[in-house]
Write a protein that holds these residues in place. Structure first.
Motif, PDB file in Angstrom:
ATOM      1  N   LEU A  22       0.696  -1.258   0.045  1.00 57.12           N
ATOM      2  CA  LEU A  22       0.010  -0.068   0.021  1.00 57.12           C
ATOM      3  C   LEU A  22       1.024   1.321  -0.121  1.00 57.12           C
ATOM      4  N   GLU A  23       1.912   1.268   0.759  1.00 59.13           N
ATOM      5  CA  GLU A  23       3.009   2.484   0.951  1.00 59.13           C
ATOM      6  C   GLU A  23       3.418   2.706  -0.522  1.00 59.13           C
ATOM      7  N   THR A  24       3.928   1.565  -1.264  1.00 61.66           N
ATOM      8  CA  THR A  24       4.284   1.653  -2.878  1.00 61.66           C
ATOM      9  C   THR A  24       3.445   2.248  -3.498  1.00 61.66           C
ATOM     10  N   ASP A  25       2.102   1.737  -3.448  1.00 63.17           N
ATOM     11  CA  ASP A  25       0.935   2.235  -4.268  1.00 63.17           C
ATOM     12  C   ASP A  25       0.810   3.782  -3.883  1.00 63.17           C
ATOM     13  N   LEU A  26       0.904   4.023  -2.757  1.00 62.52           N
ATOM     14  CA  LEU A  26       0.632   5.700  -2.452  1.00 62.52           C
ATOM     15  C   LEU A  26       1.987   6.525  -2.909  1.00 62.52           C
ATOM     16  N   GLN A  27       3.100   6.154  -2.870  1.00 62.60           N
ATOM     17  CA  GLN A  27       4.108   6.793  -3.682  1.00 62.60           C
ATOM     18  C   GLN A  27       3.931   7.177  -5.020  1.00 62.60           C
ATOM     19  N   GLU A  28       3.316   6.123  -5.692  1.00 65.64           N
ATOM     20  CA  GLU A  28       3.101   6.208  -7.203  1.00 65.64           C
ATOM     21  C   GLU A  28       2.173   6.936  -7.379  1.00 65.64           C
ATOM     22  N   VAL A  29       0.897   7.015  -6.638  1.00 63.34           N
ATOM     23  CA  VAL A  29      -0.012   7.944  -6.786  1.00 63.34           C
ATOM     24  C   VAL A  29       0.226   9.618  -6.728  1.00 63.34           C
ATOM     25  N   ASN A  30       1.160   9.621  -5.658  1.00 64.13           N
ATOM     26  CA  ASN A  30       1.727  10.916  -5.253  1.00 64.13           C
ATOM     27  C   ASN A  30       2.228  11.554  -6.315  1.00 64.13           C
ATOM     28  N   ARG A  31       3.270  10.625  -7.031  1.00 63.23           N
ATOM     29  CA  ARG A  31       4.099  10.942  -8.182  1.00 63.23           C
ATOM     30  C   ARG A  31       3.139  11.405  -9.363  1.00 63.23           C
ATOM     31  N   LYS A  54      -6.629  12.208  -5.740  1.00 63.36           N
ATOM     32  CA  LYS A  54      -6.549  12.779  -4.414  1.00 63.36           C
ATOM     33  C   LYS A  54      -7.472  11.704  -3.688  1.00 63.36           C
ATOM     34  N   LEU A  55      -8.729  11.341  -4.568  1.00 60.42           N
ATOM     35  CA  LEU A  55      -9.462  10.165  -3.812  1.00 60.42           C
ATOM     36  C   LEU A  55      -9.095   8.940  -3.767  1.00 60.42           C
ATOM     37  N   GLU A  56      -8.141   8.481  -4.648  1.00 62.89           N
ATOM     38  CA  GLU A  56      -7.298   7.343  -4.173  1.00 62.89           C
ATOM     39  C   GLU A  56      -6.349   7.603  -3.234  1.00 62.89           C
ATOM     40  N   GLN A  57      -5.775   8.560  -3.213  1.00 65.24           N
ATOM     41  CA  GLN A  57      -4.792   8.896  -2.202  1.00 65.24           C
ATOM     42  C   GLN A  57      -5.266   8.565  -0.899  1.00 65.24           C
ATOM     43  N   LYS A  58      -6.547   9.123  -0.578  1.00 60.61           N
ATOM     44  CA  LYS A  58      -7.203   9.160   0.561  1.00 60.61           C
ATOM     45  C   LYS A  58      -7.581   7.602   1.043  1.00 60.61           C
ATOM     46  N   LYS A  59      -8.073   7.059  -0.003  1.00 58.50           N
ATOM     47  CA  LYS A  59      -8.458   5.680   0.211  1.00 58.50           C
ATOM     48  C   LYS A  59      -7.194   4.947   0.580  1.00 58.50           C
ATOM     49  N   ILE A  60      -5.979   4.776   0.073  1.00 56.20           N
ATOM     50  CA  ILE A  60      -4.926   4.244   0.475  1.00 56.20           C
ATOM     51  C   ILE A  60      -4.297   4.375   1.782  1.00 56.20           C
ATOM     52  N   GLU A  61      -4.381   5.694   2.136  1.00 57.27           N
ATOM     53  CA  GLU A  61      -4.016   6.198   3.430  1.00 57.27           C
ATOM     54  C   GLU A  61      -4.862   5.724   4.408  1.00 57.27           C
ATOM     55  N   LYS A  62      -6.209   5.501   4.297  1.00 59.21           N
ATOM     56  CA  LYS A  62      -6.892   5.119   5.047  1.00 59.21           C
ATOM     57  C   LYS A  62      -6.786   3.447   5.221  1.00 59.21           C
ATOM     58  N   GLU A  63      -6.632   2.824   4.194  1.00 56.32           N
ATOM     59  CA  GLU A  63      -6.119   1.311   4.170  1.00 56.32           C
ATOM     60  C   GLU A  63      -4.732   1.068   4.932  1.00 56.32           C
ATOM     61  N   ILE A  64      -3.917   1.954   4.850  1.00 60.53           N
ATOM     62  CA  ILE A  64      -2.481   1.968   5.558  1.00 60.53           C
ATOM     63  C   ILE A  64      -3.074   1.886   6.874  1.00 60.53           C
TER      64      ILE A  64
END
Length: 228
Positions: free
Chosen positions: A11-20, A35-45
């Motif tokens: 999930l942290e790897t996915d978040l880094q890619e979304v941020n990029r 941004k929606l995907e970013q918040k979703k991943i952060e919540k999962e983490i």
């Protein structure tokens, strides 16, 4: 790494890619989706980390309840090359292999079985009768048993397992070479004292009676002699 660690890493790897992608994006609509995907991943983490914390607390609580008991009952045997120690523990073969540890020195060994029936089981034997080879000593897990193989450094028969046992046997062993100059009566008296000290009430009464009778006979004999 356990399952939760792997999921958090992914999930942290996915978040880094979304941020990029978010940094590179110029379209507002695309940015909203990212941004929606970013918040979703952060919540999962966050959820996964909470689960990991709960798992760690549960493990800590379980470990804190585990106590260690001493292994006192075991058997031993020997061959020309090994001294074999047999420890019977029901269900030990069902535990993970790494939960059974055996540590050797030239004159000692420690066996530790972790978390079997809610307890740790430990056996410590110090002052072995003869040196062993720690590098070539090992343990085997069998059905309901731990077999400890202590490699002998000399092809010599062991009369007992430890120096303490040897000293105890020698202390209790009666002397086969009595002192020729010793008074035989002293040996008899010492034996009677030992029997009296270690004996039960019946034994003590018997010895007291025998002693009294012997004293009476002695007194009578002394009285008879005084008549001459």
């Amino acid at each position: 790494m356990d399952l939760l660690d792997g999921q958090i890493t992914q999930l942290e790897t996915d978040l880094q890619e979304v941020n990029r992608f978010l940094e590179q994006s110029e379209r507002e609509r695309v940015q909203c989706v990212l941004k929606l995907e970013q918040k979703k991943i952060e919540k999962e983490i966050s959820v996964k980390r909470q689960q990991k914390d709960q798992q760690a607390r549960k493990l800590e609580t379980t470990c804190s309840k585990t106590y260690t008991v001493k292994i006192n009952n075991y058997g031993w045997d020997q061959s020309d090359k090994f001294v074999k120690i047999y420890i019977t523990l029901k269900g030990v073969h069902m535990n993970a292999t790494e939960s059974v540890e055996a540590t050797f020195t030239e004159r000692s060994l420690v066996v530790l079985v972790k978390e079997l029936d809610g307890k740790n089981h430990q056996m410590i034997i110090n002052n072995l009768l003869h040196p062993i080879d720690p590098q070539n000593s090992f343990k085997k897990i069998k059905t309901d048993m731990v077999l400890v193989m202590c490699k002998k450094t000399m092809n010599k028969k062991w009369d007992c397992l430890t120096q303490v046992e040897k000293q105890t046997k020698e202390k209790d062993k009666p002397s086969l070479m009595p002192d020729e100059n010793a008074d035989p009566g002293d040996g008899l008296m010492n034996m009677l004292k030992k029997m009296y000290t270690e004996g039960d009430d019946d034994m003590k009464r018997t010895i007291n009676k025998a002693w009294s009778e012997s004293q009476e006979k002695k007194s009578k004999a002394d009285g008879d002699m005084s008549m001459f």
